[in-house]
Design a protein around this motif. Sequence first.
Motif, PDB file in Angstrom:
ATOM      1  N   TYR A  41     -10.019 -21.006 -15.584  1.00 36.63           N
ATOM      2  CA  TYR A  41      -9.888 -19.862 -16.703  1.00 36.63           C
ATOM      3  C   TYR A  41      -8.051 -20.045 -16.834  1.00 36.63           C
ATOM      4  N   MET A  42      -7.289 -20.112 -15.886  1.00 33.13           N
ATOM      5  CA  MET A  42      -6.152 -20.350 -16.045  1.00 33.13           C
ATOM      6  C   MET A  42      -5.658 -21.600 -17.066  1.00 33.13           C
ATOM      7  N   ARG A  43      -6.361 -22.579 -16.599  1.00 38.66           N
ATOM      8  CA  ARG A  43      -6.277 -23.906 -17.405  1.00 38.66           C
ATOM      9  C   ARG A  43      -6.519 -23.480 -18.864  1.00 38.66           C
ATOM     10  N   LYS A  44      -7.757 -22.836 -19.083  1.00 38.30           N
ATOM     11  CA  LYS A  44      -8.289 -22.483 -20.567  1.00 38.30           C
ATOM     12  C   LYS A  44      -6.978 -21.458 -20.959  1.00 38.30           C
ATOM     13  N   THR A  45      -6.267 -20.545 -20.192  1.00 36.80           N
ATOM     14  CA  THR A  45      -5.191 -19.821 -20.924  1.00 36.80           C
ATOM     15  C   THR A  45      -4.109 -20.794 -21.536  1.00 36.80           C
ATOM     16  N   ASN A  46      -3.708 -21.917 -20.583  1.00 36.47           N
ATOM     17  CA  ASN A  46      -2.975 -22.806 -21.172  1.00 36.47           C
ATOM     18  C   ASN A  46      -3.223 -23.646 -22.519  1.00 36.47           C
ATOM     19  N   GLU A  47      -4.615 -23.884 -22.344  1.00 42.51           N
ATOM     20  CA  GLU A  47      -5.228 -24.669 -23.341  1.00 42.51           C
ATOM     21  C   GLU A  47      -5.057 -23.774 -24.787  1.00 42.51           C
ATOM     22  N   ALA A  48      -5.525 -22.491 -24.690  1.00 39.01           N
ATOM     23  CA  ALA A  48      -5.369 -21.673 -25.500  1.00 39.01           C
ATOM     24  C   ALA A  48      -3.928 -21.731 -26.198  1.00 39.01           C
ATOM     25  N   LEU A  49      -2.824 -21.508 -25.399  1.00 34.49           N
ATOM     26  CA  LEU A  49      -1.603 -21.608 -25.876  1.00 34.49           C
ATOM     27  C   LEU A  49      -1.192 -22.899 -26.677  1.00 34.49           C
ATOM     28  N   TYR A  50      -1.842 -24.037 -26.149  1.00 29.03           N
ATOM     29  CA  TYR A  50      -1.465 -25.150 -26.846  1.00 29.03           C
ATOM     30  C   TYR A  50      -2.118 -25.214 -28.056  1.00 29.03           C
ATOM     31  N   GLN A  92      -2.624 -22.787 -30.011  1.00 31.00           N
ATOM     32  CA  GLN A  92      -1.960 -21.893 -31.134  1.00 31.00           C
ATOM     33  C   GLN A  92      -0.773 -22.125 -31.490  1.00 31.00           C
ATOM     34  N   SER A  93      -0.172 -22.961 -30.375  1.00 37.85           N
ATOM     35  CA  SER A  93       1.307 -22.915 -30.587  1.00 37.85           C
ATOM     36  C   SER A  93       2.100 -24.615 -30.095  1.00 37.85           C
ATOM     37  N   GLY A  94       1.151 -25.148 -30.045  1.00 33.11           N
ATOM     38  CA  GLY A  94       1.360 -26.785 -29.705  1.00 33.11           C
ATOM     39  C   GLY A  94       1.775 -27.005 -28.376  1.00 33.11           C
ATOM     40  N   PRO A  95       1.916 -28.344 -27.897  1.00 27.75           N
ATOM     41  CA  PRO A  95       1.919 -28.765 -26.468  1.00 27.75           C
ATOM     42  C   PRO A  95       3.237 -28.095 -25.685  1.00 27.75           C
ATOM     43  N   CYS A  96       4.492 -27.855 -26.420  1.00 33.03           N
ATOM     44  CA  CYS A  96       5.488 -27.609 -25.756  1.00 33.03           C
ATOM     45  C   CYS A  96       6.243 -26.521 -26.469  1.00 33.03           C
ATOM     46  N   PRO A  97       5.586 -25.319 -26.668  1.00 36.70           N
ATOM     47  CA  PRO A  97       6.303 -24.153 -27.576  1.00 36.70           C
ATOM     48  C   PRO A  97       7.415 -23.696 -26.645  1.00 36.70           C
ATOM     49  N   PHE A  98       8.650 -23.176 -27.382  1.00 39.34           N
ATOM     50  CA  PHE A  98       9.738 -22.406 -26.468  1.00 39.34           C
ATOM     51  C   PHE A  98       9.150 -21.262 -25.709  1.00 39.34           C
ATOM     52  N   ALA A  99       8.546 -20.386 -26.655  1.00 37.50           N
ATOM     53  CA  ALA A  99       8.065 -19.139 -25.945  1.00 37.50           C
ATOM     54  C   ALA A  99       6.566 -19.616 -25.404  1.00 37.50           C
ATOM     55  N   ALA A 100       6.547 -19.992 -24.334  1.00 36.81           N
ATOM     56  CA  ALA A 100       5.066 -20.563 -23.802  1.00 36.81           C
ATOM     57  C   ALA A 100       4.171 -19.551 -23.290  1.00 36.81           C
ATOM     58  N   PHE A 101       4.288 -18.463 -23.604  1.00 42.12           N
ATOM     59  CA  PHE A 101       3.425 -17.311 -23.058  1.00 42.12           C
ATOM     60  C   PHE A 101       1.987 -17.175 -23.812  1.00 42.12           C
ATOM     61  N   GLY A 102       1.013 -17.607 -23.127  1.00 40.89           N
ATOM     62  CA  GLY A 102      -0.374 -17.404 -23.708  1.00 40.89           C
ATOM     63  C   GLY A 102      -1.282 -16.554 -22.601  1.00 40.89           C
ATOM     64  N   CYS A 140     -11.448 -13.804 -26.421  1.00 44.40           N
ATOM     65  CA  CYS A 140     -10.284 -13.773 -27.346  1.00 44.40           C
ATOM     66  C   CYS A 140      -9.116 -14.568 -26.885  1.00 44.40           C
ATOM     67  N   GLU A 141      -8.200 -14.965 -27.513  1.00 44.93           N
ATOM     68  CA  GLU A 141      -7.008 -15.372 -26.947  1.00 44.93           C
ATOM     69  C   GLU A 141      -5.912 -14.872 -27.911  1.00 44.93           C
ATOM     70  N   GLY A 142      -4.687 -15.349 -27.214  1.00 47.15           N
ATOM     71  CA  GLY A 142      -3.378 -14.855 -27.934  1.00 47.15           C
ATOM     72  C   GLY A 142      -2.290 -15.592 -27.306  1.00 47.15           C
ATOM     73  N   ALA A 143      -1.162 -15.377 -27.982  1.00 46.00           N
ATOM     74  CA  ALA A 143       0.147 -16.355 -27.737  1.00 46.00           C
ATOM     75  C   ALA A 143       1.266 -15.579 -28.058  1.00 46.00           C
ATOM     76  N   ASN A 144       2.683 -15.760 -27.609  1.00 37.08           N
ATOM     77  CA  ASN A 144       3.683 -14.999 -28.029  1.00 37.08           C
ATOM     78  C   ASN A 144       4.181 -15.533 -29.386  1.00 37.08           C
ATOM     79  N   PHE A 145       3.840 -14.858 -30.523  1.00 42.89           N
ATOM     80  CA  PHE A 145       4.243 -15.488 -31.877  1.00 42.89           C
ATOM     81  C   PHE A 145       5.248 -14.825 -32.042  1.00 42.89           C
TER      82      PHE A 145
END
Length: 229
Positions: free
Chosen positions: A45-54, A56-66, A79-84
Amino acid sequence: MRTNALFCAASALTLAQAHLTIPNSGQNMTGVTVNSISPSKRLEYMRKTNEALYRQSGPCPFAAFGAIIVNHTSDEVVCEGANFRTGDPTIHGEISAINACTAKFTKAGMTPTEIYAAWGELSIYTNAESCPMCASAIRWAGFKEYVYGTTIEHNYNAGWGVMTLSSYDVFQQSRALPGVQTMMLGSVLTNETDPLFSWQYQPDVACPNGCSRVESKTRGGSTCSKTAA
């Protein structure tokens, strides 16, 4: 002589700041089974957290908080979210995920009382230890579990501007809240989450996920992008 002393003192202070140890940041629970959830399931599930970030925000977002919110009973991401970067300083990954679930539950016809009760059956995963604002929101919601990856201490020492108050200390001050006492599991999958936060302020650190260093027109210096330099 006085000038030299002041320079040495300033250098020592800079060095100390660069290697700050934050009390109780970490709470490493890697390899521990909690609430009958295996360590391998936590990693999944932590990997799924990173996948949700990607997503929503791409593979290397500056604010990489997912963040994701998980129902372990049904074994699914709810549900999922990111630092928009919307201009609203409160929309961190965790708040984004909570807002997404609130909207989803409301659309499904749940009452506010039912939504409040639902948090106690859910787990929130975030790829970095929550700031005090988000850690407080997690406790006010009364999540069953809070699972995070990279620590505040790591991010501070990587150059991020952070509030140096650990989630553990926020949780300790929230024990008087009624309802569920949220279980906290820290430092999960840091070998995969730490690289997401290590490059932004350290130009000699490699970009994650196959990204490359390119000139940053908005921030100056360099940033990471899927576009080759």
